[in-house]
Design an enzyme around this catalytic site. Structure first.
Site, mmCIF file in Angstrom:
data_model
loop_
_atom_site.group_PDB
_atom_site.id
_atom_site.type_symbol
_atom_site.label_atom_id
_atom_site.label_comp_id
_atom_site.label_asym_id
_atom_site.label_seq_id
_atom_site.Cartn_x
_atom_site.Cartn_y
_atom_site.Cartn_z
ATOM 1 N N LYS A 227 0.820 -1.218 0.000
ATOM 2 C CA LYS A 227 0.000 0.000 0.000
ATOM 3 C C LYS A 227 0.852 1.265 0.000
ATOM 4 C CE LYS A 227 -4.367 -1.824 1.617
ATOM 5 N NZ LYS A 227 -5.431 -1.814 2.638
ATOM 6 N N ARG A 261 -3.230 -9.919 5.476
ATOM 7 C CA ARG A 261 -3.718 -10.098 4.103
ATOM 8 C C ARG A 261 -2.635 -9.588 3.155
ATOM 9 N NH1 ARG A 261 -6.591 -7.021 0.288
ATOM 10 N NH2 ARG A 261 -8.131 -8.198 -0.936
#
Length: 279
Positions: A227, A261
Site C-alpha cells: 500500500k 492479508r
C-alpha cells in the site's frame, strides 16, 4: 489464552496477540486492482495462482472481483458475479478456507451458497440487506472501517482522533451484527489501512492495533501489503514494496494482528516463521 474463530467449514484457535498469525493470500480476479490488476483475471491463471499460494503455505485465500483502490469505479453486480463465482466454485475443494471480498449482499448470498468460508466487507455490512444475507450462515465476517467510498475516500480524510473514531465505528458495527443474531465467534475486525486515511492516520492505527483488538475483544485482520503508506516511507513504487510489505506484516502481528492479508505469500510465510522462531 486462545480465542476460537468460526470460519465456515473451518475453525481457528487464535493465540494471544503476537502469537502465530494466519496468512491470507490475495487473489484479485480483476483487470484494475492497484497492485496486480489483470494478472489473474482469467480463470486459468487465477487457479494457477491459488495452487501456488497453497504450496507456499497460505492459510486463507481471499477472492476479490472488484477493485477498491482509491478512485476505482463501482462494478456492476453481474460483472462481479461473473468474475468471482467461477473461481469460488473451482477452488472450494482446495483444502483451504475461502474468503470473498465484496460489499454487495447479492454476491454475499451467492458466495455463501457456493461454499465461501468468509465474507470480507470493506463496507462493514452497512448495505441494505447485507446483514440478512450473512446472518443465517456459519461463515466468518470481516468488518472493516472505511471513511467515505473508494471513489472519494482519499480526497481529504479527516479525523479528530482516528483511533477512537475507528474503534467506535467498529464497535457499533459489531453491535449491529450481534443484535441481528450473528455470533461473536464469527467476527473479526479490520482498521482499514488506506481506506480514507492519510499516512499519519494509518501508522497511528498500526501502532494502536493492540489497543483496538483489546477494546473490541475480536481477532484483527491487517491489510498493508504494497500500500501507499509503505511507499510514503520507503519511496518505492508499488512493484518494489516487498521489503516494506514484509516489515508491515511483522509490525502488524507484533502489535496484535491475527491475520495478515498479503500479495506475497511465500515471503510472508517465511518472514513470520523466522520471526516467531526468534521470539
Amino acid at each position: 489464552m486462545r480465542q476460537y474463530f468460526q470460519f465456515g467449514r473451518f475453525g481457528f484457535n487464535l493465540t494471544a496477540p503476537g502469537g502465530k498469525a494466519l496468512v491470507m493470500g490475495i487473489l484479485n480476479v480483476t483487470p484494475d486492482s492497484f497492485s496486480d490488476g489483470g494478472q489473474f483475471q482469467s480463470l486459468e491463471f487465477a487457479l494457477a495462482r491459488a495452487d501456488e499460494m497453497v504450496a507456499e503455505g497460505v492459510d486463507i485465500i481471499d477472492i476479490g472481483g472488484e477493485s477498491s483502490r482509491p478512485g476505482a469505479p463501482a462494478l456492476s453486480l453481474a460483472d462481479e458475479l461473473q468474475r468471482v463465482m467461477p473461481a469460488l466454485y473451482a477452488l472450494r475443494d482446495c483444502g483451504k478456507p475461502l474468503s470473498v471480498d465484496t460489499y454487495k449482499p447479492e454476491v454475499m448470498r451467492e458466495a455463501i451458497l457456493a461454499g465461501a468460508d468468509m465474507i470480507n466487507d470493506i463496507n462493514a455490512f452497512r448495505a441494505p440487506g447485507a446483514i440478512e444475507a450473512v446472518r443465517g450462515s456459519d461463515c466468518a465476517l470481516c468488518i472493516m472501517h472505511m471513511q467515505s467510498v473508494p471513489q472519494t475516500m482519499q480526497a481529504r480524510p479527516e479525523y479528530g482522533d482516528v483511533v477512537r473514531e475507528v474503534v467506535d465505528f467498529l464497535r457499533e458495527r459489531v453491535a449491529a451484527l450481534t443484535a441481528a443474531g450473528v455470533e461473536r465467534e464469527r467476527l473479526c475486525i479490520d482498521p482499514g489501512y488506506g481506506f480514507g486515511k492519510t499516512v499519519e492516520h494509518n501508522f497511528a492505527l498500526l501502532k494502536a492495533s493492540g489497543q483496538i483488538r483489546a477494546e473490541l475483544g475480536l481477532p484483527m485482520l491487517a491489510g498493508l501489503s504494497r500500500k501507499s503508506m509503505l511507499g510514503a516511507v520507503t519511496g518505492k513504487p508499488v512493484e518494489r514494496r516487498l521489503a516494506g510489505s514484509l516489515a508491515g506484516a511483522l509490525a502488524a502481528v507484533a502489535h496484535g494482528a491475527d491475520i495478515v492479508r498479503v500479495h506475497d505469500v511465500a515471503e510472508t510465510v517465511d518472514a513470520l516463521s523466522v520471526w516467531h522462531a526468534a521470539r
